[in-house]
Design an enzyme around this catalytic site. Structure first.
Site, PDB file in Angstrom:
ATOM      1  N   THR C  47       0.864  -1.175   0.000  1.00  0.00           N
ATOM      2  CA  THR C  47       0.000   0.000   0.000  1.00  0.00           C
ATOM      3  C   THR C  47       0.900   1.224   0.000  1.00  0.00           C
ATOM      4  OG1 THR C  47      -1.815   1.179   1.078  1.00  0.00           O
ATOM      5  CG2 THR C  47      -0.342  -0.061   2.532  1.00  0.00           C
ATOM      6  N   GLU C  48       0.600   2.184  -0.880  1.00  0.00           N
ATOM      7  CA  GLU C  48       1.573   3.246  -1.136  1.00  0.00           C
ATOM      8  C   GLU C  48       1.770   4.179   0.047  1.00  0.00           C
ATOM      9  OE1 GLU C  48      -1.157   2.692  -2.984  1.00  0.00           O
ATOM     10  OE2 GLU C  48      -2.085   4.570  -3.673  1.00  0.00           O
ATOM     11  N   ASN C  49       0.891   4.103   1.036  1.00  0.00           N
ATOM     12  CA  ASN C  49       1.125   4.903   2.238  1.00  0.00           C
ATOM     13  C   ASN C  49       2.105   4.222   3.200  1.00  0.00           C
ATOM     14  OD1 ASN C  49      -1.216   3.183   2.386  1.00  0.00           O
ATOM     15  ND2 ASN C  49      -1.671   4.047   4.389  1.00  0.00           N
ATOM     16  N   SER C  89       8.352   4.523  -0.201  1.00  0.00           N
ATOM     17  CA  SER C  89       7.243   3.753  -0.765  1.00  0.00           C
ATOM     18  C   SER C  89       7.017   4.078  -2.236  1.00  0.00           C
ATOM     19  CB  SER C  89       5.962   4.043   0.028  1.00  0.00           C
ATOM     20  OG  SER C  89       4.920   3.210  -0.418  1.00  0.00           O
TER      21      SER C  89
END
Lengths: 211, 239, 211, 239
Positions: C47-49, C89
């Site tokens: 997840t990009e967070n 990320s």
């Protein structure tokens, strides 16, 4: 004509480092500055191979091959230390987060150019390491060196003859004879040691030094 | 379950072809993947380009690889050391190509490769011979040199603990180039002291996520760390 | 003329994801793909967070406000997970380390252009989030969408009329009627669902699709 | 001994002047420095430029700051949310300037500021309206857009644990923008759940070294974390 010795010079530099500063001390003579930074001044030492909060050199059982400084000497870790990788460590320098970096030099120009990585000898094997990164790696970049070579030639110069490490990057030059400010406005004498006079410094360096 | 654990260093490096570009971690002795370097000598691939902070010292490890004529080019920041006689001899004889890169630019160029950055402007090296021929630009009153990413076919690194997914932790200043090199190579091989069970590494403390690691080889505790587990001050350290 | 429903499409996409792959599933319908990735396939979700090893949505006592996905939904952590900051990320995505990214779309062109962030409406408040990063954020970028809008207009197009999210970045388009390959060589049909024929797809899309 | 600990949020933000550029950490609720944002509203500085992933939602926090007319420009990736009516209204009325930045470029531009990079080529956004007017270049067959650093006068971030030197750890996905913002501002203020004694943070697990942090304010455990210490699965979580 007198000056101060290397230990005195290291103490003189240490005295100029602000309380609470983050500092990188280059390989060689600059490491002596660490001996004059008592704990109550809260100076944090950075080593570019990935650590803040470096302590004194390790001795005996303290020696840990995974814990070395930029000179590859085993060191110790102080409470509050942290580790990070090389890109983060050099980003910390390049980004101007260190307050002071103290470096040795072959030559420094009145404009603040630094030459400390290569003598220019055509057969020398070039090796730069972190020198060029350190040169631009702190808010204040200070050089610690003898004012003269063994042959009596000034290392503070109008223009460096040795290959440059960085351009206009040095703010101050601490020598055995005097402390100089360098930069856009040229070189000026901040403090002369012993009975050294401005005229003597002008004669030794051949530079139009200002007070 | 799938696992990146590889039984031996020989298995881990078996497919390295002649002409490969290989990153090797480490700064001085700290973080040097000693067993992988030794295996690279055994393995036989030649005409290699090596990216490392140094260019070998003494007569073992990287120096032995150089002495065996297996490295045609080295990219590093500091080839000259008190006992770098193997490199020195090859360099003076014109038998090895050297790309000298300031250490921070080396780290950032490797980082750029892993992060998909096409090129970046760095102040380091501006106005020096190492920036000769390179594009420069003044941005916001400061002068910069344009530098490009450095990637590799393989990265050989050393870490402290790993799990089967290739998540890695390091120890003290041995972290150095490991995390950025792991992300900049097509195949990253990590030698580690010990492999731990899945879930034993704290997710907050994983420094290199397994996505960057292809193969993990467990080497066993290094002699001077034997008996010391995840401690701050290992016992029985050697000089 | 038949097709498959959204659940079947999610399963179809999941089946194409290689064992051991690192995958980012975009907000919306693509998250359904996660329901068809059994543990034994060893797919790791990003997840990009700032997380790898994301587990299913959190429920009840599992809910932790510090542990959310890119859609800001509380999620869980699987063994072997890791956390990292935003620059790391997105570097992971931009650097091509993810194997597959599955995204929704307004339109995809036969050349692989993606439009999924903005309808182009002049009064719309623009918001891009991570859409443009995801578009170039994996070795394979797949789109999951209905082939037609509610008005029956093809979303697979010769050239996107909506503002682009990325240029030539999509490799495959999974729709309720067929799976298409897109890119430099134009659009071709990988698989048609139910009794859908190539001719029908050509008619629905108005494109010179190849087999 | 010197300490970066600051007794109150009021002390920590007292010197923010009108016209300041302020980074605010957080992605959704995770990592949002709630108490610092609330204090920024109390503190009174106006004509602010705010850099945040979002543009506020509901009527509290950043949205309240916007509603009070204190923000003249916002740099973010995703201003539009289901309940971003405050921003929406100001934007439509032409009362706030918006610089929309793809999220990864936002993170990398902030990272570049902290790392002293003058500019960098990124593939994200190439060929889109968000790259209009920007310099582009093809490098190695791929197209890139040149992007510049984003720095700030202040960064307000939220972390989990701190020591008196400002070393920080985060918790799960609340890490997000904190580490890069901390390094990109002249003054970084971190609110943390708890301050621990010097030496209690594992040096291997410090995510933001204290060099990047100017002031630390201890807020106390968040309600849903109360009773849960450094655990992977906190008890008493709320929805």
């Amino acid at each position: 004509m007198t000056g101060i010795n290397r230990t005195e010079l290291a103490a003189r530099i240490a005295a100029d480092i602000p309380v609470g500063a983050y500092v990188n001390l280059g390989i060689g003579a600059p490491t002596l500055v660490a001996d004059h930074l008592p704990a109550e001044r809260n100076i944090t030492l950075h080593t570019e191979n990935g650590m803040l909060g470096m302590g004194p050199a390790a001795e005996g059982d303290e020696i840990d091959p995974d814990l070395i400084n930029a000179g590859k000497i085993p060191v110790t870790e102080l409470p509050g230390a942290s580790y990070f990788h090389h890109a983060d460590s050099f980003g910390m320098m390049r980004g101007g987060h260190l307050d002071v970096c103290v470096l040795g030099a072959f030559q420094v120009s009145v404009g603040g150019d630094l030459a400390n990585w290569h003598t220019g000898a055509p057969d020398a094997i070039p090796a730069v390491g972190g020198a060029m990164d350190l040169a631009i790696g702190a808010k204040s970049v200070w050089v610690m060196m003898d004012l003269l070579t063994r042959e009596g030639v000034s290392k503070l110069v109008e223009a460096c003859s040795y290959p440059l490490t960085g351009v206009g990057c040095v703010n101050r030059v601490y020598t055995d004879r005097a402390v100089f400010a360098v930069g856009r406005n040229g070189a000026s004498v901040i403090e002369a040691f012993g009975d050294t006079t401005l005229d003597e410094l002008r004669e030794l360096t051949g530079l139009a030094l200002t007070e | 379950m799938l696992s990146k654990l590889t039984p031996t260093v020989a298995d881990a490096l078996a497919d390295i072809p002649d002409g490969a570009t290989i990153m090797i971690g480490g700064f001085g002795r700290a973080g040097q993947p000693v067993e992988l370097i030794d295996q690279l000598l055994v393995q036989g691939a030649t005409n290699l380009t090596v990216i490392n902070n140094n260019a070998g010292n003494g007569d073992t490890g990287l120096a032995a690889l150089l002495a065996a004529g297996r490295v045609s080019k080295i990219v590093c920041s500091f080839p000259r050391q008190t006992d770098s006689h193997v490199f020195d001899g090859l360099y003076r004889a014109g038998k090895i190509e050297l790309e000298l890169v300031p250490q921070g630019n080396l780290a950032e160029r490797i980082r750029a490769a892993g992060a998909g950055i096409g090129a970046f402007f760095t102040p380091t090296g501006f106005g020096t011979t190492l920036a000769e021929g390179k594009e420069t630009r003044e941005i916001g009153g400061r002068n910069y040199v344009l530098e490009y990413p450095i990637r590799a076919d393989y990265a050989l690194i050393s870490a402290y603990r790993a799990d089967q997914l290739g998540n890695l932790t390091y120890r003290k200043t041995s972290r150095n180039f490991g995390p950025v090199m792991a992300a900049a190579a097509d195949v990253t091989v990590a030698q580690v002291d010990r492999v731990v069970g899945l879930g034993e590494l704290d997710p907050e403390s994983v420094i290199t996520p397994g996505i960057f690691v292809s193969r993990v080889v467990e080497i066993g505790d290094r002699a001077w760390l034997a008996g010391a587990d995840v401690t701050v001050e290992p016992e029985g350290a050697e000089a």
